[in-house]
Motif scaffolding. Structure first.
Motif, PDB file in Angstrom:
ATOM      1  N   UNK A 114       0.810  -1.215   0.000  1.00  0.00           N
ATOM      2  CA  UNK A 114       0.000   0.000   0.000  1.00  0.00           C
ATOM      3  C   UNK A 114       0.850   1.274   0.000  1.00  0.00           C
ATOM      4  N   UNK A 115       1.787   1.377   0.913  1.00  0.00           N
ATOM      5  CA  UNK A 115       2.601   2.595   1.019  1.00  0.00           C
ATOM      6  C   UNK A 115       3.362   2.862  -0.283  1.00  0.00           C
ATOM      7  N   UNK A 164       1.524   6.371  -7.005  1.00  0.00           N
ATOM      8  CA  UNK A 164       0.399   7.153  -7.524  1.00  0.00           C
ATOM      9  C   UNK A 164       0.615   8.643  -7.299  1.00  0.00           C
ATOM     10  N   UNK A 165       1.241   9.004  -6.187  1.00  0.00           N
ATOM     11  CA  UNK A 165       1.513  10.418  -5.901  1.00  0.00           C
ATOM     12  C   UNK A 165       2.451  11.005  -6.950  1.00  0.00           C
ATOM     13  N   UNK A 166       3.390  10.204  -7.410  1.00  0.00           N
ATOM     14  CA  UNK A 166       4.291  10.664  -8.465  1.00  0.00           C
ATOM     15  C   UNK A 166       3.550  11.002  -9.749  1.00  0.00           C
ATOM     16  N   UNK A 167       2.434  10.367  -9.967  1.00  0.00           N
ATOM     17  CA  UNK A 167       1.644  10.616 -11.184  1.00  0.00           C
ATOM     18  C   UNK A 167       0.647  11.748 -10.961  1.00  0.00           C
ATOM     19  N   UNK A 168      -0.052  11.702  -9.832  1.00  0.00           N
ATOM     20  CA  UNK A 168      -1.122  12.674  -9.577  1.00  0.00           C
ATOM     21  C   UNK A 168      -0.619  13.985  -8.990  1.00  0.00           C
ATOM     22  N   UNK A 169       0.500  13.920  -8.273  1.00  0.00           N
ATOM     23  CA  UNK A 169       1.019  15.120  -7.637  1.00  0.00           C
ATOM     24  C   UNK A 169       0.352  15.447  -6.313  1.00  0.00           C
ATOM     25  N   UNK A 170      -0.549  14.599  -5.870  1.00  0.00           N
ATOM     26  CA  UNK A 170      -1.278  14.855  -4.629  1.00  0.00           C
ATOM     27  C   UNK A 170      -1.378  13.566  -3.823  1.00  0.00           C
ATOM     28  N   UNK A 171      -0.969  13.637  -2.570  1.00  0.00           N
ATOM     29  CA  UNK A 171      -1.035  12.446  -1.722  1.00  0.00           C
ATOM     30  C   UNK A 171      -2.495  12.018  -1.505  1.00  0.00           C
ATOM     31  N   UNK A 192      -5.309   4.523  -5.037  1.00  0.00           N
ATOM     32  CA  UNK A 192      -4.881   3.215  -4.523  1.00  0.00           C
ATOM     33  C   UNK A 192      -6.073   2.460  -3.940  1.00  0.00           C
ATOM     34  N   UNK A 193      -6.946   3.190  -3.254  1.00  0.00           N
ATOM     35  CA  UNK A 193      -8.125   2.524  -2.709  1.00  0.00           C
ATOM     36  C   UNK A 193      -9.012   1.990  -3.827  1.00  0.00           C
ATOM     37  N   UNK A 194      -9.188   2.776  -4.868  1.00  0.00           N
ATOM     38  CA  UNK A 194      -9.991   2.319  -6.009  1.00  0.00           C
ATOM     39  C   UNK A 194      -9.342   1.101  -6.677  1.00  0.00           C
ATOM     40  N   UNK A 195      -8.016   1.107  -6.754  1.00  0.00           N
ATOM     41  CA  UNK A 195      -7.297  -0.038  -7.329  1.00  0.00           C
ATOM     42  C   UNK A 195      -7.526  -1.295  -6.490  1.00  0.00           C
ATOM     43  N   UNK A 196      -7.519  -1.120  -5.179  1.00  0.00           N
ATOM     44  CA  UNK A 196      -7.777  -2.255  -4.279  1.00  0.00           C
ATOM     45  C   UNK A 196      -9.164  -2.838  -4.542  1.00  0.00           C
TER      46      UNK A 196
END
Length: 164
Positions: free
Chosen positions: A10-11, A17-24, A31-35
């Motif tokens: 998860x971490x 994902x933050x590297x792509x979206x720019x927002x934590x 990540x939750x949606x991916x889960x």
């Protein structure tokens, strides 16, 4: 298996994902949606590399969300997140909250000072949601008297609030 995989990665997935979206915060949502997506698949035998599959889901969802955000900005001509920050906070001020609490305290003190039948009628009507007819039956009085008891009791509460 999917839950164990999700927990252990998860971490790292959020960082990815933050590297792509720019927002934590946005990355957490991705990540939750991916889960949820992976969990719905269950133990699908077609998924030979579940970790790689999970990273691919995260990447695709993150890229899709960025594209969606860019489309919204283009369509609206406004940054939605910036517009949301400009919406005024409609929660009451600290002063308004203190005044309201004081009003409630005064009303309850006034209710305690009223005759029992009048207090019961007001409490049933205002707090219990009872109809005048139901209150009249409970107190064994006429509907007109219940109306009068409530009106006079509420006037007493208003007077007390206005005096202080």
């Amino acid at each position: 298996m999917a839950l164990r995989l999700y927990r252990s990665h998860r971490a790292a997935l959020v960082d990815y994902a933050k590297g792509i979206t720019g927002s934590r915060a946005h990355a957490e949502d991705v990540v939750q949606e991916a889960w949820f997506h992976l969990d719905r698949k269950g133990d699908d035998p077609a998924i030979r590399e579940p970790i790689a599959y999970l990273y691919r889901i995260v990447r695709n969802l993150a890229v899709d969300s960025i594209r969606r955000l860019l489309r919204e900005r283009t369509r609206c001509g406004v940054d939605i997140e910036e517009a949301a920050r400009l919406v005024p906070d409609e929660s009451p001020s600290a002063e308004a909250t203190i005044i309201a609490r004081d009003d409630v305290r005064l009303v309850f003190e006034t209710l305690e000072d009223l005759p029992e039948r009048q207090r019961i009628a007001i409490e049933m009507y205002r707090f219990g949601g009872f109809k005048l007819r139901q209150i009249a039956e409970r107190l064994n009085v006429s509907i007109a008297l219940v109306h009068l008891l409530i009106a006079q009791g509420l006037e007493a509460c208003d007077r007390r609030r206005n005096e202080e």
